[in-house]
Design a protein around this motif. Sequence first.
Motif, PDB file in Angstrom:
ATOM      1  N   MET A 186      -6.336  -6.646  -3.616  1.00  0.00           N
ATOM      2  CA  MET A 186      -7.248  -5.516  -3.762  1.00  0.00           C
ATOM      3  C   MET A 186      -7.340  -4.757  -2.445  1.00  0.00           C
ATOM      4  O   MET A 186      -7.176  -5.314  -1.360  1.00  0.00           O
ATOM      5  CB  MET A 186      -8.646  -6.005  -4.151  1.00  0.00           C
ATOM      6  N   GLY A 187      -7.659  -3.456  -2.549  1.00  0.00           N
ATOM      7  CA  GLY A 187      -7.846  -2.639  -1.362  1.00  0.00           C
ATOM      8  C   GLY A 187      -9.293  -2.688  -0.933  1.00  0.00           C
ATOM      9  O   GLY A 187      -9.996  -3.692  -1.111  1.00  0.00           O
ATOM     10  N   THR A 205     -11.696   0.226  -4.778  1.00  0.00           N
ATOM     11  CA  THR A 205     -10.362   0.779  -4.968  1.00  0.00           C
ATOM     12  C   THR A 205      -9.405  -0.325  -5.386  1.00  0.00           C
ATOM     13  O   THR A 205      -9.653  -1.509  -5.186  1.00  0.00           O
ATOM     14  CB  THR A 205      -9.827   1.432  -3.676  1.00  0.00           C
ATOM     15  N   THR A 206      -8.289   0.074  -5.955  1.00  0.00           N
ATOM     16  CA  THR A 206      -7.248  -0.853  -6.350  1.00  0.00           C
ATOM     17  C   THR A 206      -6.041  -0.656  -5.457  1.00  0.00           C
ATOM     18  O   THR A 206      -5.655   0.482  -5.157  1.00  0.00           O
ATOM     19  CB  THR A 206      -6.842  -0.606  -7.815  1.00  0.00           C
ATOM     20  N   GLU A 207      -5.451  -1.746  -5.000  1.00  0.00           N
ATOM     21  CA  GLU A 207      -4.261  -1.662  -4.152  1.00  0.00           C
ATOM     22  C   GLU A 207      -3.096  -1.110  -4.977  1.00  0.00           C
ATOM     23  O   GLU A 207      -2.793  -1.600  -6.060  1.00  0.00           O
ATOM     24  CB  GLU A 207      -3.907  -3.050  -3.613  1.00  0.00           C
ATOM     25  N   VAL A 208      -2.446  -0.061  -4.472  1.00  0.00           N
ATOM     26  CA  VAL A 208      -1.311   0.554  -5.135  1.00  0.00           C
ATOM     27  C   VAL A 208      -0.080   0.337  -4.266  1.00  0.00           C
ATOM     28  O   VAL A 208      -0.067   0.694  -3.082  1.00  0.00           O
ATOM     29  CB  VAL A 208      -1.537   2.067  -5.354  1.00  0.00           C
ATOM     30  N   THR A 209       0.955  -0.248  -4.825  1.00  0.00           N
ATOM     31  CA  THR A 209       2.150  -0.539  -4.048  1.00  0.00           C
ATOM     32  C   THR A 209       3.053   0.684  -3.972  1.00  0.00           C
ATOM     33  O   THR A 209       3.027   1.560  -4.829  1.00  0.00           O
ATOM     34  CB  THR A 209       2.935  -1.701  -4.677  1.00  0.00           C
TER      35      THR A 209
END
Length: 215
Positions: free
Chosen positions: A1-2, A6-10
Amino acid sequence: MGTAGTTEVTGVVEVASEAELRELIGEPSSHAANKTRHRLHDLDRRWLARSPFCVMATADAQGRCDVSPKGDPAGFTHVLDDTTLVIPDRPGNKRLDGMVNILGNPQVGLNYFLPGRGDTLRINGRARLLRDAPFFDELTVKGNRPRLALLVAVEEVFYHCSKAFLRSELWNPETWQPDALPSRARIVKGVEAQDRALEELEQHYGPGYAEKLYG
């Protein structure tokens, strides 16, 4: 997770500095860079006299932002002088998000629209909340004398070009699809007031809704 919320986006490539941003986008033209003024011109006054709508951006003391629409008959923003505006508050949902923000951080950004026009008038400044003043009587609309108004000290004034409106075709009636999504009543029923009957909400937001705007 960021970070929180927020959601971690690769696979993303982030811009981390103004220098990097300028390398990517470039520098503004001299016209764009130098168009900011610090007082209202007669053309600005004429624009404000015709504008029935603006959006107001605020942020609280921690930097959390809010944008709120403001609308009234054309000319609703009262010009006291070349560096001072007054925006009346009208009956609403009483959340007062922007007003509370101003108490902790007085900086405001205003963007004034003219229906059918792509350019907009942008005004940035510092706001104070007033509960009364000699000019409040002049802010009365349909019997509603505001209980609150914003006094805005103008710091920056400039016009923004039409590109966003042209790209979006915002004023082109052929692009309008007001029925593409559920009605206001159905949205309220779905996400805000699931316990209320749809028939009650449809009656509330129905044809008589406009009659309650200044009540």
